[in-house]
Structure formats: structure tokens, C-alpha cells
Design an enzyme around this catalytic site. Sequence first.
Site, PDB file in Angstrom:
ATOM      1  N   GLU A  60       0.816  -1.229   0.000  1.00  0.00           N
ATOM      2  CA  GLU A  60       0.000   0.000   0.000  1.00  0.00           C
ATOM      3  C   GLU A  60       0.841   1.266   0.000  1.00  0.00           C
ATOM      4  OE1 GLU A  60      -0.744  -2.682   1.724  1.00  0.00           O
ATOM      5  OE2 GLU A  60      -2.796  -3.164   1.153  1.00  0.00           O
ATOM      6  N   HIS A 129     -10.844  -4.841  10.235  1.00  0.00           N
ATOM      7  CA  HIS A 129     -11.486  -4.621   8.937  1.00  0.00           C
ATOM      8  C   HIS A 129     -12.762  -3.795   9.042  1.00  0.00           C
ATOM      9  CE1 HIS A 129      -8.798  -7.792   7.599  1.00  0.00           C
ATOM     10  NE2 HIS A 129      -9.141  -7.533   6.355  1.00  0.00           N
TER      11      HIS A 129
END
Lengths: 325, 323
Positions: A60, A129
Site C-alpha cells: 500500500e 477490517h
Amino acid sequence: MAIITYREALNQALREEMRRDPRVFLMGEEVGLYQGAYKVSQGLLEEFGSKRVIDTPISEAGFTGVGIGAAMVGLRPIVEMMTFNFALVAIDQIVNQAAKILYMSGGQYNVPMVIRGPGGPAHQLAAQHSQSMESYFYHVPGLKIVRPGTPKDAKGLLKSAIRDDDPVIFIESELLYGTKGEVPDGDYTIPLGVGEIKREGRDVTIVAYSTMLLLALQTAEELEKEGISAEVVDPRTLRPLDTALIMESVKKTNRAIVMESGAGFAGIGSGIGAIISEQAFDYLDAPVERVTGANAPTPYAKNLERAKIPSKERLIAAVKKVLAV
Amino acid sequence: MLKLERKELVDLLRQMLLMRRFEEKCAEMYAMGKIGGFLHLYIGQEAVATGAISVLRPDDYVIASYREHGHALAKGCDPGKIMAELFGRADGLCKGKGGSMHLFDKANHFLGGHAIVAGQIPIGTGAAFASQYEGKDQVTLCFFGDAAVNQGVFHEALNLAALWHLPIVYICENNRYGMGTAVERATPVRELYRRAEAYGMPGEAVDGMDVLAVRECVGLAVERARRERLPSLIEAKTYRFRGHSMADPGTYRTKDEVEREKQRDPILLFRDHLMAEAVIKESDWKALEKEVRITVEAAVRYADASPEPPVEWLCTDVYVSER
Ligand SMILES: Cc1ncc(C[n+]2csc(CCOP(=O)(O)OP(=O)(O)O)c2C)c(N)n1
């Protein structure tokens, strides 16, 4: 007007903007061959090829930085975070680099880039998450933050975000991808910084966005049966914020509630609540209430997860509190 | 060795000398309080930026860390505007908003100085990505220190560059210290260029005190990047003569070590070489010194004459749309 899903609306926005401008490209994990972890990029690889729909390794920080550099020299990258939770791995690139380069360079280099993907609590995904990430970015001058709640808004705002010359954090929601709504035919945009009154009302203003918008609208229907008329204001973008629209509504109803799914401490509600108190204090008949996620990580267990996130019951209680009924 | 005309050789010497005298003046200005914040001098490392950037075309990109005064000068940034930026003045390269660690110059394709160690590495990679995407044959030079190779983004960026065949040359300026930490206390494999093997890209070490060697080594890598779209990692072995920043007395190094390294002063080595080869005479050197001093003094005058940025600029350049 067609009735399509939020997911299709986003897909249309990506497709139309990529057709319109060859400098626009999509990059991220599984955006190509796999068609997107949540299928938002369905069919794009087929149409635009691997030059413009780029599968990346899991890195990322690396690919966000690549997006920043590409944007500085003239491309218009769209970087997908598989979920926004993973943007934390790239937070240095987003906060220290993307958000600051225009300023540090004295206005010479801008970063026209969209970082998008789902965020917020969803189906028992548990703590790593299920975070509402907007407040992390809300604090950072130089970033724009979009949180669309309907398919129409999702498409119009994503197109604006892609055409915007600043870095835009565009947070979708796993829970909204399958929701449907009317979307205008053809090319349209919704400007960043312009909210919308999603439901007119007289007695109380509820500021809500993304999944909380749906909850606020459902709850407002129930309150109506009790004779309480709630106005639901969707800012749609958190930065820039349509303060004028919120004030207009609060001046009419004299009561305000701000909702968010994230933890309340130093959250979006704190920020918007403070602005309302500063700018409309004389119009308020009660302190601004916040209905927020609990100050805990998002738990896995179904019942606990339900308790973490704002509910209809909590919103109704808040409404009754500000109305003193 | 690439054959160079006399003028080119003298230009390299002038460039290095300008960096040196410019930064000596910076140190003075810092002591006088005209420059604030962190000031990281490049003194001792001039041959790296000079040799490397000398092979570029004006439209090639350069990105660097916070120790970037030399790279900015080599990329053609105006010394007066750099000094004004260091003074925090309105006519600085970045309107006084960037300062010593954040010199950017769009007109010269200088993508900035970046102060998060290794933060510039993926961004430089992005510039190379854009060149490839648009089918242009520009090359990006991405500079960083030896400590940066231990950051995750170093790995991520080199992996992507090799995977995607990006036209970029990574130049690790191994001055043997990351602040006070010697490279062998930070990195088990001390030949940093060997990390290239992990990405299947060429990796090479070069004497960073020899401007011609740097020029040749980077020149080949730049050609490879431009023609074959192959990224490279070059480790330039160098040394910084001063502390990490003006705030650092540098007690982690022995006097002996520093004195020994100063014998390899890249500017004096190159000057002596040019004299031995009869390219320049003592009088040419004196003329260069004078020329450079005039440039530096003019830069200070320019910076001094520039006003402070107006307070109204505080909240400009935050968003393009509100500019
Ligand atoms: C992410 C990060 N961690 C720590 C620092 C503090 N810091 C600034 S420079 C530096 C040393 C870097 O050394 P190196 O990369 O070798 O470059 P050099 O200073 O030798 O040019 C450190 C630890 C920082 N700026 N960024």
C-alpha cells in the site's frame, strides 16, 4: 433515470472518466484480473487493458507513493484500497506526502489523485477490517474527504473527485455496494462540498452520511408516526463541508444531532457539533447531540457488533432528548 | 571514460564548488539566525549530485531527501531563490513554505526534498511510472541516504520498478551514517548495492568522491533506463564532512576518521586531477572561486531583499481549488 446499485454507479463513474481522460488510471490489489475485491472495477481491465487497470503487489505505501509521484507530473491516478483499513499502512504517504506537497512546494506541484475503497463497519469483519476511517483524514488539511450514501451521489461525487486537482479520500462502504437507487442518465457530476437535504423536516436536524444516512432516513419515518418531523442532512463530503446547508437546517429546526459509525471521541461528530455550536448557538434549543460508534474497536460477535454501531433506538433516544419529550 | 570537453569538466568543478561555498554560507547564515529549522549540509558529498545530475536532460526528473541543496543547485534551481527559501522569504522557491528540507522547483523538474526518510522513494517511482505510461523517454533520478534502505517503502518501490520496468535510477548516497547510526549498526549486508539482486535489477557501487566515476556509472544507468526501461540501484560511497544537521556535533565519529575522510575531498581531488592533466591552471581555479563567491553573495542579497511572506499566505496552497 435508471435504477442501479451503488457498485454499478461507481463502476460507471470509473469507466466514464477513464474514457474521457486517458491520464486517468486505476491501480490497486486485485483491481484487474480479479475484477476488484468488491467487484467495483468489473470489466474495466477488458475495456482499458493492463496499462490502465493495474494489479499491484500488496504494498500500500509503495503504490500510494507511486500514485502521488505520477499525479505530481500530470497523471490522474485512482488508487484503490482493498478496504480503507489498509490505508493505515500508507498513512505516511497520504498524510505526510500527498496532503502536503502543494503547500510545501508553494503551490507548484499538486496531487490530483483519488484514494478510494470501502470503509466502516460491515458484516462481522472484526476490529482490523471494520473501522470508520474518515476521522483519521478529517484532521488533515490538504485532503478532501467524500463519503457518499446513495448510488446517485456515489457516481456524481466520484466523477468530481477524479476531476479534482487535490488528493481526495473517497470512502465507500461494503454495506452500500448492493443498495439500489435512481441514477441520472448520462454524464453528471456532484460538486465536492455541496450537501443535500435528504428528507425535509421541522423539529430536529440529523446530520448523517454513508450507512448512517440510511439509518437516519429509516428512523425518521418511524419518528414521523409519533408526530416528530426530522430533517436529514447529508453533507456527502466532510471536507470541504457544506456548513451553510447544515446551519440553514439547524436555524429552521433549532435542534441538531450528528451521527457517525466510528468512535465518538475526537470524531466527525465532535467536529461538526462544535461548528454548529459556534455558528448557530443562538438558534439552538438544546445542546448538539452525538450518536456515534462506541469507544471500542469493532467486535466480531454479532450482538457486540450491533451494540458498537449506532442503532435506531439510540437515534430515537437522542431525538427525544433534544426535544425533551 | 566518457570523453569530456574542457568546458564540461570545468562546469563540473564549478558546480561542486558552488554547492560547497553556497552551503558554507548557509552555515554562516544559520549561525546568524537568518536560517532556522533543520539545516542538513551536503558538504563532502558534492560529487554525487554533480556527477549524477550532469548526465540528465532538463526534462528528466530528480527527487531527493531533506539533504537536497546540492541536488537542487545541480538541477538548475536559482541560488537566490534557494537562499530566499532558506530564509523563509516570499521569493523563495516555495514562497517560504517549504524551507531547507522542502525545495521544489517545477520549472526544473525537481520533485522536491522530502523529510520522511525514504518517503520520496515511491514518489520518484511514480514519476518514472508516469513517463512510461505516457510513452515519454524521461528518466527519474531518485536520491536517498544509506538509512533509507531499511524502510519498507524502499523495498516496495524497487519491487514495483523492477516488476514494471520503470525508467528510474535509485542512487543511495552511502555516507556511512544515518544521523548517529553507522551503517553497520543498521544493516547486516553492508554492500547496499547488492540489494538490487533481490529485484533482478543491476546494482553497482561507485566511488562517490570521484565526480567522473559517478558521472560514468550513472550515465550508463540512465541510458539503460531511457533505452531499455531497466531500473538500477547505484550505491555512491561518500562521506559527509559535517554533522547530520547544524544541531549535531557528530561525536559518534572519531576526529581521525573525519580528518582521514577529508583527505578525499571530492572538490580538491577533482581540481588536482584537472591541474595534473593541464585542463586548468591555478589562475582558472582562482577565477572559479571568485565567480562562485559572487553568485553566493548575490543569492544572499536577493534573499535579504525579499520580504517575509504575507500572513494571508498561511492558508493558501492548501487546496488547488482555494488557491
Ligand atoms: C521516518 C523517519 N524516521 C526518522 C527520521 C529522523 N531522521 C532524519 S534524518 C535521519 C537519518 C537518515 O540517514 P540517511 O538516510 O543515511 O541520510 P543522510 O542524513 O545520511 O543523508 C533520521 C533518523 C525521519 N526524518 N523520518
